[in-house]
Design a protein around this motif. Structure first.
Motif, short mmCIF file in Angstrom:
data_model
loop_
_atom_site.label_atom_id
_atom_site.label_comp_id
_atom_site.label_asym_id
_atom_site.label_seq_id
_atom_site.Cartn_x
_atom_site.Cartn_y
_atom_site.Cartn_z
N ALA A 42 0.81 -0.95 0.38
CA ALA A 42 -0.04 0.05 -0.02
C ALA A 42 0.42 1.08 0.00
N GLY A 43 1.86 1.13 -0.58
CA GLY A 43 2.76 2.39 -0.09
C GLY A 43 3.61 3.14 1.17
N LEU A 44 3.09 2.18 2.13
CA LEU A 44 3.75 2.95 3.66
C LEU A 44 4.82 2.19 4.06
N SER A 45 5.53 2.83 4.99
CA SER A 45 6.63 2.19 5.16
C SER A 45 6.51 2.24 7.00
N VAL A 46 6.67 0.40 7.57
CA VAL A 46 6.56 -0.11 8.75
C VAL A 46 7.70 0.53 10.14
N ILE A 47 7.59 1.33 10.90
CA ILE A 47 8.61 0.83 11.81
C ILE A 47 7.89 0.30 13.11
N ARG A 48 8.63 -0.71 13.32
CA ARG A 48 8.22 -2.14 14.29
C ARG A 48 8.76 -1.72 15.37
N ARG A 49 7.70 -1.56 16.83
CA ARG A 49 8.62 -1.60 17.69
C ARG A 49 7.67 -2.57 18.52
N ASP A 50 8.87 -3.59 18.80
CA ASP A 50 8.43 -4.77 19.74
C ASP A 50 8.35 -4.43 21.12
N MET A 51 7.08 -5.39 21.71
CA MET A 51 7.42 -6.06 23.36
C MET A 51 7.85 -7.01 23.14
N VAL A 52 9.17 -7.01 24.22
CA VAL A 52 9.16 -8.54 23.97
C VAL A 52 9.51 -9.36 25.11
N LYS A 53 9.21 -8.17 26.44
CA LYS A 53 8.50 -8.96 28.08
C LYS A 53 7.35 -8.03 28.45
N GLU A 54 7.52 -8.52 29.39
CA GLU A 54 5.95 -7.61 30.21
C GLU A 54 6.69 -6.16 30.53
N GLU A 55 6.11 -5.12 30.02
CA GLU A 55 6.92 -3.89 30.05
C GLU A 55 6.01 -3.16 30.61
N ALA A 56 6.36 -2.06 32.24
CA ALA A 56 5.40 -1.32 32.98
C ALA A 56 5.32 0.49 32.27
N ASP A 57 6.78 0.77 31.54
CA ASP A 57 6.36 2.15 30.73
C ASP A 57 6.62 1.72 28.74
N LEU A 58 4.79 1.63 28.38
CA LEU A 58 5.33 2.11 26.89
C LEU A 58 5.87 2.84 26.48
N GLU A 59 6.41 4.45 26.25
CA GLU A 59 6.26 5.58 26.75
C GLU A 59 7.56 5.10 24.83
N PRO A 60 8.40 4.72 25.97
CA PRO A 60 9.65 4.96 24.73
C PRO A 60 9.54 4.13 23.53
N HIS A 61 8.36 3.60 23.42
CA HIS A 61 8.12 2.51 22.01
C HIS A 61 7.34 3.81 20.86
N PHE A 62 7.02 4.66 22.08
CA PHE A 62 5.94 5.40 21.47
C PHE A 62 6.88 6.63 20.95
N ALA A 63 8.10 7.37 21.72
CA ALA A 63 8.71 9.17 21.69
C ALA A 63 9.71 7.68 20.42
N LYS A 64 10.22 6.80 20.35
CA LYS A 64 10.96 6.18 19.32
C LYS A 64 10.21 5.96 17.51
N ALA A 65 9.34 5.84 18.25
CA ALA A 65 8.27 6.45 16.80
C ALA A 65 7.96 7.42 16.56
N MET A 66 8.08 8.44 17.20
CA MET A 66 8.15 9.45 17.22
C MET A 66 9.35 10.19 15.79
N ARG A 67 10.02 10.40 16.34
CA ARG A 67 11.28 10.24 15.87
C ARG A 67 11.89 9.28 14.34
N GLU A 68 10.27 8.71 14.59
CA GLU A 68 10.94 8.25 12.96
C GLU A 68 10.60 8.45 12.34
N GLY A 69 9.06 9.12 12.93
CA GLY A 69 8.24 10.00 11.47
C GLY A 69 6.78 8.81 11.32
N ALA A 70 6.36 8.28 12.60
CA ALA A 70 5.27 7.47 12.66
C ALA A 70 3.40 8.74 12.58
N GLN A 71 3.13 8.09 11.93
CA GLN A 71 1.99 9.24 11.38
C GLN A 71 0.55 8.30 12.14
#
Length: 329
Positions: free
Chosen positions: A192-221
């Motif tokens: 569909a012409g989209l680039s995928v920014i993968r953010r994987d949870m590899v364990k039980e994580e108390a704080d998910l915000e780093p995934h969002f912050a990293k995705a935003m730095r990589e241009g997630a829309q």
């Protein structure tokens, strides 16, 4: 009418008043059904209540002719095998599991007690069943294979809302068994012409915000989520962070949308739990799980949160509103 005839009539009438499940069963028989999972149910998404309601409609009343028990490992993955062995020692009539991880452990604990899976994935590759039509063995139920149409639609709906979309973040729980699902999503997104920014949870994580912050730095829309028990448990936090970073989000279960996510397109999880009760009923009536074909979901629902759309400043196209199965105001 003589006394014997009256007695026969009363007995016949009484039999008609019995629940369907009780007819033909020994008087006083209590069926034992165990739901095996990792965490104790939470009131916010207690799908076991849906299963119990469906069983009640089939004539099984907990505390009367049904002993229903939720057995969990209190969130400790390493305890699951021990809990499964405890369940098997108690010899229930049926074990009900949700996702592959629990079905796999239950199968390792018993090849005799029937197991009904609610959301199986890649069940043939997993060795749970020989094939969907004739499972063989002690496992049957419902399975959702990696249907590319579902992911195509999720991407299509996102692009209808965001015509200029080019980069989407995929938050994926590595605890999810079916890697095929992620591969299908990534392939469909690429087509569909989209680039995928993968953010994987590899364990039980108390704080998910780093995934969002990293995705935003990589241009997630936008944000898409991929199934998994750990991610599901944090659905409220996921949608909170999506709102904080103003990411239009699409999910694999409507519970995310009810909590404030933008939209979901997936099989109805509530419907799958209800459907699993029919398998339990058939087994309790004497059917062998190996003879009961595995079903795949045929109904998918599009759910859209209009309040979230307004907050994000998004106008949902009328064509999409008309296709929605449910609108959250």
């Amino acid at each position: 009418m003589n006394a014997v005839s009256r007695r026969r009539l009363l007995l016949f009438a009484g039999a008609l008043l019995l629940p369907a499940a009780a007819r033909g069963q020994p008087a006083g028989q209590v069926f034992r059904v165990v739901y095996f999972t990792l965490y104790p149910p939470r009131a916010a998404y207690k799908y076991t209540d849906i299963l119990l309601d469906a069983l009640r409609e089939l004539g099984y009343v907990d505390g009367r002719n049904l002993a229903f028990d939720v057995r969990h490992a209190d969130g400790q993955v390493e305890r699951l095998p021990a809990v499964a062995r405890e369940i098997v020692r108690d010899e229930p009539d049926v074990i009900v599991t949700s996702v592959n991880a629990f079905t796999r452990i239950a199968r390792q604990a018993t090849s005799a007690i029937p197991i009904v899976m609610i959301v199986g994935t890649d069940v043939i590759r997993e060795g749970f069943v020989a094939n969907l039509a004739h499972p063989g063995g002690n496992i049957t139920g419902l399975a959702w294979e990696a249907d590319p149409g579902v992911f195509t639609k999720r991407i299509e709906f996102l692009k209808e809302i965001l015509p200029g979309l080019s980069r989407v973040a995929l938050l994926w729980d590595q605890g999810q068994d079916a890697a095929a699902f992620r591969g299908v999503f990534e392939r469909d997104a690429s087509e569909a012409g989209l680039s995928v920014i993968r953010r994987d949870m590899v364990k039980e994580e108390a704080d998910l915000e780093p995934h969002f912050a990293k995705a935003m730095r990589e241009g997630a829309q936008a944000l898409a989520t991929g199934g998994g028990n750990r991610l599901f448990r944090q659905h409220k936090r996921v949608v909170e962070l999506a709102a904080k970073y103003r990411l239009p989000d699409t999910h694999y279960d409507s519970l995310f949308v009810e909590a404030g996510g933008l939209m979901s397109y997936a099989p109805s999880l509530q419907g799958l739990f209800r459907r699993s009760a029919i398998y339990v009923d058939k087994i309790l009536r004497g059917a062998k799980p190996g003879d009961l074909p595995v079903e795949q979901p045929t109904q998918f629902e599009l759910v859209i949160n209009l309040k979230t759309a307004k907050t994000l400043g998004i106008t949902i196209p009328q064509s999409l509103l008309l296709r929605a199965d449910r609108l959250v105001q």
